[in-house]
Design an enzyme around this catalytic site. Structure first.
Site, short mmCIF file in Angstrom:
data_model
loop_
_atom_site.label_atom_id
_atom_site.label_comp_id
_atom_site.label_asym_id
_atom_site.label_seq_id
_atom_site.Cartn_x
_atom_site.Cartn_y
_atom_site.Cartn_z
N LYS A 77 36.10 44.57 51.46
CA LYS A 77 35.71 44.25 50.07
C LYS A 77 34.64 43.16 50.13
CE LYS A 77 38.05 42.74 45.79
NZ LYS A 77 39.38 42.42 45.21
N SER A 152 40.57 45.31 41.28
CA SER A 152 39.17 45.07 41.50
C SER A 152 38.64 45.66 42.81
CB SER A 152 38.89 43.56 41.48
OG SER A 152 39.56 42.92 42.53
N SER A 176 44.98 43.89 42.63
CA SER A 176 43.68 44.49 42.99
C SER A 176 43.65 45.33 44.25
CB SER A 176 42.63 43.40 43.11
OG SER A 176 42.13 43.12 41.84
N1 GLN Z 1 43.33 42.87 37.08
C1 GLN Z 1 43.74 41.57 37.50
C2 GLN Z 1 42.73 40.54 37.05
O1 GLN Z 1 41.74 40.93 36.52
C3 GLN Z 1 43.94 41.52 38.96
C4 GLN Z 1 42.69 41.31 39.73
C5 GLN Z 1 42.93 41.02 41.19
O2 GLN Z 1 44.02 41.22 41.71
N2 GLN Z 1 41.92 40.49 41.83
O3 GLN Z 1 42.91 39.39 37.23
#
Ligand code: GLN
Length: 474
Positions: A77, A152, A176
């Protein structure tokens, strides 16, 4: 077909018996990458470098000196630092920033002869659940290109789903790794908080952030976890345990006690096919002799608000370092120090990141600190205690990974609060630090992947992975 291996074990057999080489593997993945650039899974492909590394690994395999991950071609990532390579967190503010050191996880992967093929698209600073918040545009789901891959770590999940690499490394703050794995039909593991070093990971919310593997087999999750886990002098939140015992995953059919959230079935907010899939697995588990019981979790409605108050507060603090002076983008219109800060940040951050910085700053401000931040910390503690009490009685908590399947790009809810609520099932493990995994359990009537999540006790990844292997055989 180099892209059809579901585990490193199969690749190693191919190398030993069929003349497969890591160079052939990398070429196969690159072909897939070039054939699918419209999926926008990668922010950058390290093609030449991956091929050169593959030659080197092939030599080590021949010499019998190869590491545990020889044959594993992975994508990372784009918020994981890799020395000498760009890292952007899919943000304009870091568009041309080059890592000056490697994260601990990258060092450990390379030391075991993994080949890193590129850096994957994600929501900006890992804030989001659809990959639509990326400065580089959304990634697309390989199962239906009109749809999001989740987020994400969306690009990472697509890269594995579409055979552009063997496995990917994502980060999971509130879901994410797990949610995009669920949307793309692959396996996503969030280890226990404190298991894997965060050194060299671009911080979002430090008390939640964890690195996790996205794979096609449970065996590969276990292997990647074992390689990445363990003490690191650069991350003081790490627990002093090795993960040696994780390596060989054994399908564990022994009778288990499993809890599921009643609301996952009764709530109108959960898609009916997602519910039916959960019910199907509850019945399968019962038929196989496991005890599966509904539980009421009183604090359910506080999970999402608590997560977002704390994650935004931590983000507002972590992201203060992007000021146009220390890192990355500096506005060409800046004329003095204050305008450097203001313009660089206003022009460099996207809309969702700005929203979170502002809300995070608000909940930490003197007048509101007690009402929001301090209160949320207390609620987090209650959530942790209640969750631990459940996990004292039960081996695992079973939920859908997300209340829905992949939705169409641009068609998600317009109201950010509604978007945040879709994290309901994943944030519990994030708030408590417990390990959790998303497992692919077939497709819905539209051919879209359905994922189920298992949450385990702290540091019981071994139990979680052994049971996951069994679960996928059910
Ligand atoms: N959807 C969650 C957020 O926007 C989780 C994102 C993540 O785990 N980086 O914070």
């Amino acid at each position: 077909m180099t892209n059809s291996y579901s585990s490193l074990g199969q690749i190693r057999d191919g190398i030993a018996q069929e003349g497969l080489t890591v160079v052939k593997l990398v070429n196969g993945y690159l072909d897939k990458i070039w054939a699918n650039t419209h999926l926008n899974a990668f922010n950058e492909v390290f093609a030449d470098e991956a091929l050169a590394a593959a030659v080197f690994v092939d030599e080590r395999v021949k010499a019998g000196t190869a590491g545990k991950l020889a044959g594993m071609v992975i994508a990372i990532k784009d918020n994981i630092c890799y020395k000498g390579h760009k890292v952007s967190a899919s943000s304009k503010i870091l568009e041309n920033f080059t890592s000056i050191y490697s994260s601990t996880v990258v060092e450990r992967l390379l030391a075991e002869d993994a080949v890193i093929i590129g850096r994957c698209n994600c929501d900006e600073f890992a804030m989001g659940a659809s990959n639509e918040n990326s400065f580089f545009g959304p990634a697309r789901n390989f199962a239906d290109e009109k749809r999001v891959p989740g987020g994400s770590s969306g690009g990472s999940a697509v890269a594995v789903q579409a055979g552009m690499c063997h496995a990917a490394i994502g980060t999971d703050t509130g879901g994410s790794v797990r949610q995009p794995a669920s949307f793309c039909g692959v396996i996503g593991l969030k280890p226990t908080y404190g298991r894997i070093s965060r050194h060299g990971i671009i911080a979002y919310a430090s008390s939640f952030d964890q690195v996790g593997p996205i794979t096609r087999s449970v065996a590969d999750s276990a292997l990647l976890l074992e390689v990445m886990a363990g003490p690191d002098e650069y991350d003081s939140t790490l627990i002093n345990r090795t993960a040696k015992e994780l390596r060989s995953v054994v399908s564990d059919p022994s009778p288990k006690k499993i809890a599921y959230l009643q609301e996952a079935i009764s709530s109108p907010g959960v898609d009916s096919e997602v519910k039916n899939n959960l019910v199907k697995y509850i019945e399968k588990l019962r038929a196989a002799g496991h005890t599966v019981k509904p539980i009421a979790f009183d604090l359910l409605e506080y999970l999402v608000p608590t997560y977002y108050i704390l994650a935004m507060a931590e983000a507002s603090s972590n992201l203060s370092r992007y000021d146009g002076v220390h890192y990355g983008y500096r506005s060409p219109a800046a004329v003095d120090l204050v305008s450097t800060y203001k313009r660089s940040r206003s022009e460099g951050f996207g809309k969702e990141v700005k929203r979170r910085i502002m809300l995070g700053t608000f909940v930490l401000s003197a007048g509101y600190y007690d009402a929001y931040f301090a209160k949320a910390q207390k609620v987090r503690r209650m959530i942790r205690e209640q969750t631990n009490a459940i996990l004292k009685e039960y081996d695992f908590i079973l939920t859908p990974t997300a209340p829905e399947t992949a939705f169409e790009i641009g068609k998600g809810p317009k109201d950010p609060v509604v978007t945040y609520l879709a994290d309901i099932f994943t944030v519990q493990a994030s708030l408590t630090g417990a390990p959790a995994i998303s497992l692919p359990t077939g497709n819905n009537s539209k051919g879209l992947p359905l994922g189920l999540q298992l949450v385990a006790r702290h540091f019981e990844e071994r139990e979680l992975l052994d049971f996951s292997k069994y679960f996928l055989e059910l």
